[in-house]
Design a protein around this motif. Structure first.
Motif, PDB file in Angstrom:
ATOM      1  N   SER A   1      41.772  29.500  48.253  1.00 13.63           N
ATOM      2  CA  SER A   1      40.629  30.085  48.957  1.00 13.63           C
ATOM      3  C   SER A   1      39.520  30.469  47.982  1.00 13.63           C
ATOM      4  O   SER A   1      38.328  30.321  48.277  1.00 13.63           O
ATOM      5  CB  SER A   1      41.081  31.322  49.735  1.00 13.63           C
ATOM      6  N   ALA A   2      39.910  30.954  46.815  1.00 18.38           N
ATOM      7  CA  ALA A   2      38.954  31.320  45.765  1.00 18.38           C
ATOM      8  C   ALA A   2      39.690  31.306  44.436  1.00 18.38           C
ATOM      9  O   ALA A   2      40.920  31.392  44.391  1.00 18.38           O
ATOM     10  CB  ALA A   2      38.341  32.691  46.027  1.00 18.38           C
ATOM     11  N   VAL A   3      38.937  31.191  43.358  1.00 17.52           N
ATOM     12  CA  VAL A   3      39.510  31.215  42.013  1.00 17.52           C
ATOM     13  C   VAL A   3      38.683  32.162  41.152  1.00 17.52           C
ATOM     14  O   VAL A   3      37.445  32.108  41.154  1.00 17.52           O
ATOM     15  CB  VAL A   3      39.531  29.808  41.378  1.00 17.52           C
ATOM     16  N   ILE A   4      39.380  33.046  40.445  1.00 13.09           N
ATOM     17  CA  ILE A   4      38.701  33.931  39.499  1.00 13.09           C
ATOM     18  C   ILE A   4      38.492  33.149  38.206  1.00 13.09           C
ATOM     19  O   ILE A   4      39.455  32.807  37.512  1.00 13.09           O
ATOM     20  CB  ILE A   4      39.532  35.198  39.230  1.00 13.09           C
ATOM     21  N   LEU A   5      37.248  32.853  37.905  1.00 14.60           N
ATOM     22  CA  LEU A   5      36.944  32.097  36.693  1.00 14.60           C
ATOM     23  C   LEU A   5      37.103  32.963  35.447  1.00 14.60           C
ATOM     24  O   LEU A   5      37.516  32.478  34.391  1.00 14.60           O
ATOM     25  CB  LEU A   5      35.517  31.554  36.765  1.00 14.60           C
ATOM     26  N   PHE A   6      36.776  34.236  35.601  1.00 17.70           N
ATOM     27  CA  PHE A   6      36.795  35.129  34.438  1.00 17.70           C
ATOM     28  C   PHE A   6      36.861  36.563  34.936  1.00 17.70           C
ATOM     29  O   PHE A   6      36.203  36.929  35.911  1.00 17.70           O
ATOM     30  CB  PHE A   6      35.519  34.930  33.613  1.00 17.70           C
TER      31      PHE A   6
ATOM     32  N   VAL B   1      44.165  38.349  25.545  1.00 21.70           N
ATOM     33  CA  VAL B   1      43.594  37.368  26.466  1.00 21.70           C
ATOM     34  C   VAL B   1      44.743  36.618  27.133  1.00 21.70           C
ATOM     35  O   VAL B   1      45.701  36.213  26.467  1.00 21.70           O
ATOM     36  CB  VAL B   1      42.672  36.367  25.734  1.00 21.70           C
ATOM     37  N   ALA B   2      44.657  36.459  28.450  1.00 24.73           N
ATOM     38  CA  ALA B   2      45.657  35.700  29.205  1.00 24.73           C
ATOM     39  C   ALA B   2      44.955  34.582  29.963  1.00 24.73           C
ATOM     40  O   ALA B   2      43.799  34.729  30.385  1.00 24.73           O
ATOM     41  CB  ALA B   2      46.407  36.612  30.169  1.00 24.73           C
ATOM     42  N   HIS B   3      45.647  33.455  30.131  1.00 25.74           N
ATOM     43  CA  HIS B   3      45.064  32.293  30.804  1.00 25.74           C
ATOM     44  C   HIS B   3      45.964  31.826  31.947  1.00 25.74           C
ATOM     45  O   HIS B   3      47.178  32.046  31.943  1.00 25.74           O
ATOM     46  CB  HIS B   3      44.877  31.141  29.812  1.00 25.74           C
ATOM     47  N   ASP B   4      45.338  31.165  32.921  1.00 29.70           N
ATOM     48  CA  ASP B   4      46.057  30.494  34.013  1.00 29.70           C
ATOM     49  C   ASP B   4      47.080  31.402  34.685  1.00 29.70           C
ATOM     50  O   ASP B   4      48.282  31.134  34.701  1.00 29.70           O
ATOM     51  CB  ASP B   4      46.745  29.228  33.498  1.00 29.70           C
ATOM     52  N   ILE B   5      46.591  32.481  35.258  1.00 26.86           N
ATOM     53  CA  ILE B   5      47.462  33.430  35.959  1.00 26.86           C
ATOM     54  C   ILE B   5      47.507  33.046  37.436  1.00 26.86           C
ATOM     55  O   ILE B   5      46.471  32.994  38.107  1.00 26.86           O
ATOM     56  CB  ILE B   5      46.932  34.868  35.810  1.00 26.86           C
TER      57      ILE B   5
ATOM     58  N   ASP C   1      46.390  38.690  40.824  1.00 24.20           N
ATOM     59  CA  ASP C   1      45.444  39.083  41.856  1.00 24.20           C
ATOM     60  C   ASP C   1      45.777  38.269  43.100  1.00 24.20           C
ATOM     61  O   ASP C   1      46.688  37.441  43.095  1.00 24.20           O
ATOM     62  CB  ASP C   1      44.010  38.805  41.380  1.00 24.20           C
ATOM     63  N   TYR C   2      45.003  38.497  44.166  1.00 16.44           N
ATOM     64  CA  TYR C   2      45.199  37.700  45.376  1.00 16.44           C
ATOM     65  C   TYR C   2      44.711  36.266  45.188  1.00 16.44           C
ATOM     66  O   TYR C   2      44.995  35.400  46.011  1.00 16.44           O
ATOM     67  CB  TYR C   2      44.470  38.346  46.556  1.00 16.44           C
ATOM     68  N   TYR C   3      43.961  36.039  44.116  1.00 20.06           N
ATOM     69  CA  TYR C   3      43.474  34.704  43.788  1.00 20.06           C
ATOM     70  C   TYR C   3      43.909  34.349  42.373  1.00 20.06           C
ATOM     71  O   TYR C   3      44.050  35.236  41.516  1.00 20.06           O
ATOM     72  CB  TYR C   3      41.944  34.650  43.880  1.00 20.06           C
ATOM     73  N   PRO C   4      44.120  33.061  42.079  1.00 20.79           N
ATOM     74  CA  PRO C   4      44.481  32.676  40.711  1.00 20.79           C
ATOM     75  C   PRO C   4      43.323  32.937  39.752  1.00 20.79           C
ATOM     76  O   PRO C   4      42.158  32.986  40.158  1.00 20.79           O
ATOM     77  CB  PRO C   4      44.785  31.183  40.836  1.00 20.79           C
ATOM     78  N   CYS C   5      43.653  33.094  38.481  1.00 20.33           N
ATOM     79  CA  CYS C   5      42.649  33.483  37.486  1.00 20.33           C
ATOM     80  C   CYS C   5      42.724  32.567  36.265  1.00 20.33           C
ATOM     81  O   CYS C   5      43.799  32.370  35.686  1.00 20.33           O
ATOM     82  CB  CYS C   5      42.883  34.935  37.068  1.00 20.33           C
ATOM     83  N   LYS C   6      41.565  32.014  35.865  1.00 18.30           N
ATOM     84  CA  LYS C   6      41.503  31.158  34.676  1.00 18.30           C
ATOM     85  C   LYS C   6      41.662  31.957  33.390  1.00 18.30           C
ATOM     86  O   LYS C   6      42.402  31.565  32.488  1.00 18.30           O
ATOM     87  CB  LYS C   6      40.151  30.422  34.635  1.00 18.30           C
TER      88      LYS C   6
ATOM     89  N   ARG D   1      34.067  37.092  37.782  1.00 25.97           N
ATOM     90  CA  ARG D   1      33.290  35.902  38.152  1.00 25.97           C
ATOM     91  C   ARG D   1      34.212  35.037  39.013  1.00 25.97           C
ATOM     92  O   ARG D   1      35.246  34.553  38.536  1.00 25.97           O
ATOM     93  CB  ARG D   1      32.846  35.166  36.891  1.00 25.97           C
ATOM     94  N   ILE D   2      33.859  34.865  40.299  1.00 25.96           N
ATOM     95  CA  ILE D   2      34.778  34.267  41.266  1.00 25.96           C
ATOM     96  C   ILE D   2      34.098  33.118  42.002  1.00 25.96           C
ATOM     97  O   ILE D   2      32.982  33.272  42.522  1.00 25.96           O
ATOM     98  CB  ILE D   2      35.256  35.322  42.287  1.00 25.96           C
ATOM     99  N   LYS D   3      34.779  31.984  42.070  1.00 24.21           N
ATOM    100  CA  LYS D   3      34.264  30.832  42.809  1.00 24.21           C
ATOM    101  C   LYS D   3      34.890  30.814  44.200  1.00 24.21           C
ATOM    102  O   LYS D   3      36.114  30.875  44.349  1.00 24.21           O
ATOM    103  CB  LYS D   3      34.575  29.528  42.083  1.00 24.21           C
TER     104      LYS D   3
END
Length: 733
Positions: free
Chosen positions: A48-53, A225-229, A179-184, A76-78
């Motif tokens: 539904s949405a992705v947290i870019l940062f 720093v964490a990635h791809d959550i 989060d409720y959305y995945p995060c880069k 920052r969310i797409k």
């Protein structure tokens, strides 16, 4: 909208970016470093949405003799579908600012910024001042105009505050990475100066922090720093901190005290430059065996006075002495001051404060019992009583199970204190509230491992520590029973329902908080301890009458409020509309562990639950069992373990008066039996004379269920839903 609302409420934001300073703050977040961060990984295209940062930034500084605290969140969310557009189309916040630590010194600064990036890379900064609309009191909302699928919403929230203080602990900050959305990308940054102790822990696979060099000699900086959550839906019956990656930290400031005194306030590292990541068993022992804390305990003057006045001359066992003392303290510290607290808020003219009629001189000083009003002072006070009466006890250091285990403790602020009193059958007691009974401890401490520190009554000190597990209560100890009688009027168009509800255990404490008001129990406590109420303390008849009139008028408003609440409660508890209701409290359930909360209620239903079928009537009797848990498809497909607060059971007995001239058909469908190791639902039905008698019982047997056994719990939930769908036929004879 919950996540956005919660985020902004934390910051107590103002509604404009107007000053040059505010513009400078905005540039810190919108400096162009994220300008090219527009795309999402292929694996998340269907989200539904992705947290870019997202970045969490904290600052703790000591400029001169003040302490400055800053916090910011930048996201920052797409947005990839209409649901996400709707979710982010409105922000809620409050337009106020409060300092929660130290002494207020200088006005704080709070800034909110929101901008939209279109797929064409066109950027639009939202004018907070123009778009914010006042909702209620000091609450505001901002509608985001023109938001579309494919847009990126980039927002930040920033606050800073300054205040004076010599020594204090900042709040523990805890954040779940998911989060409720995945995060880069997830960035954490903490800056502090040399005058702060740092306790920091990461858990369940969260990244470790790293210290990085800075150009300032007195500054320390920590990052990870964490990635791809991956996202998490945070389902019901789930403790995120038990399973998901998270971190928590706390800073302790102590400029004007030496290291030994610092250790009095928290679990701290020996060297202020070192980050303390764990609190050991030895740390706990050292903290609670610290000089003048739990050494050479003596009974307090107010408990000594109580013992002489209430216990002397009575033949009481040690167990009975403990029980009476506990309830006295509950009254002495809490309930006896409810009436003067209310009077102080009413418009009554009085040269004296209402509290002046209560304060007592003990040992040449005025005793204000509110100073005993926290768990640490309660345990110390009660421990003094136990020591004076040579009753063996242990101090227990616990942490609620939803926060993880006691080994994940990093701060004294996380500690829950209890006393284990070593009678032949040990009892566990903890800090009281208005409704608590002697051994009614928090359900969040049951079945948890805790640190136990025995008090040596000969040496008058704590010198040992070990671990034990607090027992868990059983489902039948946390139960409710609703007895309901049902009758019909006006050819089935009106249904009269009378219920009597009984609650015990942890279910009792929840309902007491919702149902009971001070007038239900204040006089109950006054009579128990032969303590005059507020009006009996006033010598002037004229003044007493004036205060009583104001007080009674206030009571009438509160009683009306409860009636309105009960009507809403009933309508939310059943799948039909309640018209009228009347509630009467029969027992507050506060007198002892064995006393139950009881109340009765009368209410009516009109033109519902009954459908005419020729000369007969169809009765949706299953709905009388109350609203049941309904799960959607996503909730049914569970991949996480189940964590309930405690085992419990809900029972009901429904007696339906069969109208004269009718018989009941379909009774056999009301008998359901679904039981397994984790839960059960059992219902029975029978015709007895002119009554249809139905019983139901739903039991949650375990507080923890592995995800592999989720389907067994689903079977029971479905069985209770099936019962609610059942109907019987009143057939004309």
């Amino acid at each position: 909208m919950k996540k956005i609302t919660y985020l902004l409420l934390i910051f107590f934001l103002k509604i404009s970016i107007a000053s040059a300073q505010d513009e400078k703050i905005a540039q810190k977040f919108w400096d162009g470093s994220q300008a090219d961060n527009l795309d999402i990984p292929d694996k998340w295209r269907n989200e539904s949405a992705v947290i870019l940062f997202q970045e969490y930034n904290y600052g703790y500084e000591e400029p001169g003799k003040r302490v400055r605290y800053t916090k910011s969140i930048h996201k920052r969310i797409k947005l990839l579908d209409k649901a996400a557009v709707e979710e982010f189309s409105e922000f809620n916040f409050v337009k106020s600012f409060k300092v929660s630590k130290g002494f207020f010194d200088k006005g704080g600064n709070q800034v909110l910024g929101i901008k939209i990036i279109k797929p064409s890379k066109e950027e639009k900064i939202i004018s907070i001042e123009e778009e914010a609309i006042k909702n209620d009191k000091d609450e505001y909302k901002i509608a985001i105009p023109g938001l579309e699928v494919g847009d990126i919403i980039d927002y930040f929230a920033y606050k800073t505050e300054e205040f004076k203080s010599d020594v204090f602990l900042f709040d523990v900050n805890t954040e779940i990475l998911s989060d409720y959305y995945p995060c880069k990308q997830y960035v954490f940054e903490l800056k502090t100066t040399k005058d702060f102790f740092l306790n920091f822990g990461t858990y369940n696979g969260a990244p470790e922090i790293e210290e990085v060099e800075t150009k300032k000699r007195k500054e320390r900086k920590y990052v990870f720093v964490a990635h791809d959550i991956e996202k998490n839906d945070f389902p019901m019956w789930f403790y995120p901190q038990v399973e998901l990656p998270f971190y928590k930290f706390q800073l302790t400031y102590g400029l004007s005290v030496n290291n030994a005194d610092n250790a009095y306030h928290n679990f701290l590292s020996k060297d202020i430059k070192e980050v303390k990541s764990t609190v050991t068993q030895e740390d706990v022992l050292n903290f609670f065996s610290y000089p003048n804390r739990y050494r050479k305990l003596k009974i307090s003057k107010h408990l000594k006075k109580f013992s002489k006045k209430y216990l002397k001359g009575k033949t009481l066992s040690k167990e009975e002495q403990v029980e009476e003392t506990y309830y006295f303290l509950r009254h002495f510290v809490l309930t006896q001051y409810i009436q003067p607290t209310i009077i102080s808020k009413l418009d009554v003219k009085n040269t004296l404060s209402p509290f002046d009629y209560y304060y007592q001189k003990v040992g040449g000083r005025i005793l204000v019992p509110s100073t005993l009003n926290n768990q640490f002072k309660f345990c110390l006070d009660f421990a003094g009583f136990l020591s004076a009466n040579e009753i063996p006890f242990e101090l227990l250091v616990a942490m609620p199970k939803f926060k993880g285990g006691v080994e994940e403790l990093i701060s004294i602020d996380e500690v829950e204190l209890l006393l284990k009193i070593n009678f032949e059958k040990p009892i566990y007691i903890s800090y009281y509230d208005k409704f608590s009974t002697l051994t009614a401890n928090s359900p969040f401490l049951e079945n948890t491992e805790v640190y136990a520190l025995p008090y040596d009554n000969k040496k008058k000190e704590i010198s040992d520590i070990y671990k034990l597990t607090i027992p868990e209560s059983k489902a039948n100890e946390n139960s409710s029973l609703e007895s309901m009688s049902v009758s019909f009027e006006d050819n089935f168009s009106t249904i009269n329902l009378d219920t009597e509800n009984v609650y015990k255990g942890h279910l009792k404490s929840t309902q007491q908080e919702n149902l009971l008001y001070f007038f239900d129990y204040v006089e109950e406590d006054n009579k128990r301890f032969n303590n005059p109420n507020y009006f009996e303390r006033i010598l002037s008849n004229k003044k007493r009458t004036r205060h009583r009139e104001k007080y009674d008028a206030f009571l009438d408003k509160i009683k009306k409020k409860r009636e309105d609440y009960m009507l809403d409660r009933l309508n939310n508890s059943y799948q039909f509309t309640i018209k009228d209701q009347n509630t009467e409290i029969l027992d507050t359930g506060r007198k002892s562990d064995s006393s139950f909360l009881k109340y009765k209620c009368h209410f009516t239903v009109e033109n519902d639950l009954i459908k005419k079928a020729g000369p007969n009537f169809i009765f949706e009797v299953g709905k009388l069992n109350g609203d049941q848990i309904t799960l959607d498809k996503n909730e049914r497909d569970r991949e996480l373990n189940v964590y309930m607060n405690f085992p419990r059971s809900y029972a009901s007995e429904i007696i339906v008066e069969i109208p004269q001239g009718y018989k009941v058909l379909g009774v056999e469908k009301l008998a359901i039996n679904k039981s397994n190791l984790y839960a059960e639902f059992v219902s029975t039905s029978k015709i007895q004379g002119n009554q249809l008698i139905i019983t139901t019982k739903k039991t949650y047997k375990k507080s923890f269920i592995e995800k592999e056994n989720w389907n067994q719990l689903l079977e029971v939930l479905d069985a209770s839903l099936d019962f609610n769908k059942q109907k019987v036929l009143f057939e004309k004879i």
